[in-house]
Design a protein around this motif. Sequence first.
Motif, PDB file in Angstrom:
ATOM      1  N   VAL A  60     -12.215   6.604   7.590  1.00 34.29           N
ATOM      2  CA  VAL A  60     -13.318   5.636   7.578  1.00 34.29           C
ATOM      3  C   VAL A  60     -14.468   6.235   6.777  1.00 34.29           C
ATOM      4  O   VAL A  60     -15.003   7.293   7.129  1.00 34.29           O
ATOM      5  N   ARG A 105     -10.603   2.543   5.619  1.00 34.96           N
ATOM      6  CA  ARG A 105     -11.559   1.476   5.956  1.00 34.96           C
ATOM      7  C   ARG A 105     -12.924   1.854   5.409  1.00 34.96           C
ATOM      8  O   ARG A 105     -13.406   2.962   5.623  1.00 34.96           O
ATOM      9  N   ILE A 106     -13.537   0.919   4.693  1.00 30.16           N
ATOM     10  CA  ILE A 106     -14.861   1.134   4.132  1.00 30.16           C
ATOM     11  C   ILE A 106     -15.874   0.417   5.014  1.00 30.16           C
ATOM     12  O   ILE A 106     -15.834  -0.807   5.143  1.00 30.16           O
ATOM     13  N   ALA A 107     -16.757   1.189   5.629  1.00 30.75           N
ATOM     14  CA  ALA A 107     -17.818   0.618   6.457  1.00 30.75           C
ATOM     15  C   ALA A 107     -19.055   0.456   5.588  1.00 30.75           C
ATOM     16  O   ALA A 107     -19.510   1.408   4.951  1.00 30.75           O
ATOM     17  N   GLU A 165      -6.353   6.837  10.215  1.00 29.98           N
ATOM     18  CA  GLU A 165      -7.239   6.041   9.367  1.00 29.98           C
ATOM     19  C   GLU A 165      -8.403   6.908   8.901  1.00 29.98           C
ATOM     20  O   GLU A 165      -8.928   7.723   9.660  1.00 29.98           O
ATOM     21  N   SER A 170      -4.273   4.441   6.329  1.00 29.71           N
ATOM     22  CA  SER A 170      -5.229   3.344   6.262  1.00 29.71           C
ATOM     23  C   SER A 170      -6.608   3.866   5.859  1.00 29.71           C
ATOM     24  O   SER A 170      -7.046   4.921   6.324  1.00 29.71           O
TER      25      SER A 170
END
Length: 390
Positions: free
Chosen positions: A185, A214-216, A183, A212
């Motif tokens: 991030v 993921r946007i934090a 992933e 994958s």
Amino acid sequence: MKWNLRHLRVFLAVARLSSVSRAAEECNLSQPAVTQAMAKLERMLGQPLFRHQSQGLFATPAGELLAARVRRALDRIDEAAAPISPRLSQTATRAQLEALIALRELENFTLAARQLGLAQPTVHRAVSALESEARRPLFERSAMGLRSSRAARALADAARLAFAELDQAVMELAELEGREAGEIVIGALPLSRSSILARAIIAFRRTRPRISIRIAEGRYDDLLRGLRMGDIDFLLGALRDPLPIGDVVQQALFEDEVILVVGPDHPMLDREDLTLGELAALPWVVARRATPTRQIFDQLFEGRDRPESVVETGSLILMRQLLRESDHIGIVSGLQVASEIDLGLLVPLPFQPPDGQRLIGLTSRVGWIPTAAQQAMIGELEKAVRQRSY
């Protein structure tokens, strides 16, 4: 992936010595134990890590790649564990360090156990084992709960970064076999959630559709903490000057213009001779303190009468609504409101800050080595910046 830290140390010994027998002697293990540990590691990763030759065992490309990441990971743990106990780096297990990380973050055994999906006594035993080896408490117990010692915080933070390094190893080993795993991030500050990031993700997906992403999202301070702890790979957004802390580095991508905008019916739009004094008498919507946009606002009124009616917010949606439905003045990135300006929903004021430029770019940890996939994402971001049409 559930790494066995002791097996990883044995793996490094075999890779360095090219010999099971010498590695067994160095690690105080039997040769069958070393052989079984290497076989288990290869089964877990699904790849051969060594080539058997008459001169000994030699790392495969996968083994070399893994050794580089494991060495970096264990060095972090060793450095943090050494001041606590000479043997702690050798005896600490992954489960014990995971318990330490959770307890350092939550400062409560019940919450830590819940986060890890374990029984509270299990977490308590894991931390107690570390304290027993350290021969001192790693947490101060009081009526208010637990507070981690400086040594505990250093070890927990080092372990988090070590585990992040091992996650990168999994991604790289998958790439080596032509697979996609892991992933990415990205800590995204408000501006970066514009077309730049979207275009980069779309382009990245064309070549790596199964990794994958993921946007934090959140405040800069929170995202910076996640970056430093290894939970976030890199930040994208406005750069800070001066640098907030010495263990991160910044890379500028482009320069953004911070502008003053109002609603289309604002009474000051027809004024070509606006002064700061007149603007100070009006209500403003400004960014939160310690942000680059807020710094430009503060510099604008430095040594002058400041606006008394100020709404401070990190919500661009709220700012837009206030500007469209009232006489507030907003100070904001021109890129963030480009669509509203094109549609006539917001209008730049005739008066603009003389020094409204700020740098937009990437922030990462010092010494961070991106995987091929992470580097590909950064490459797409850089390409999106070069192709931008604003």
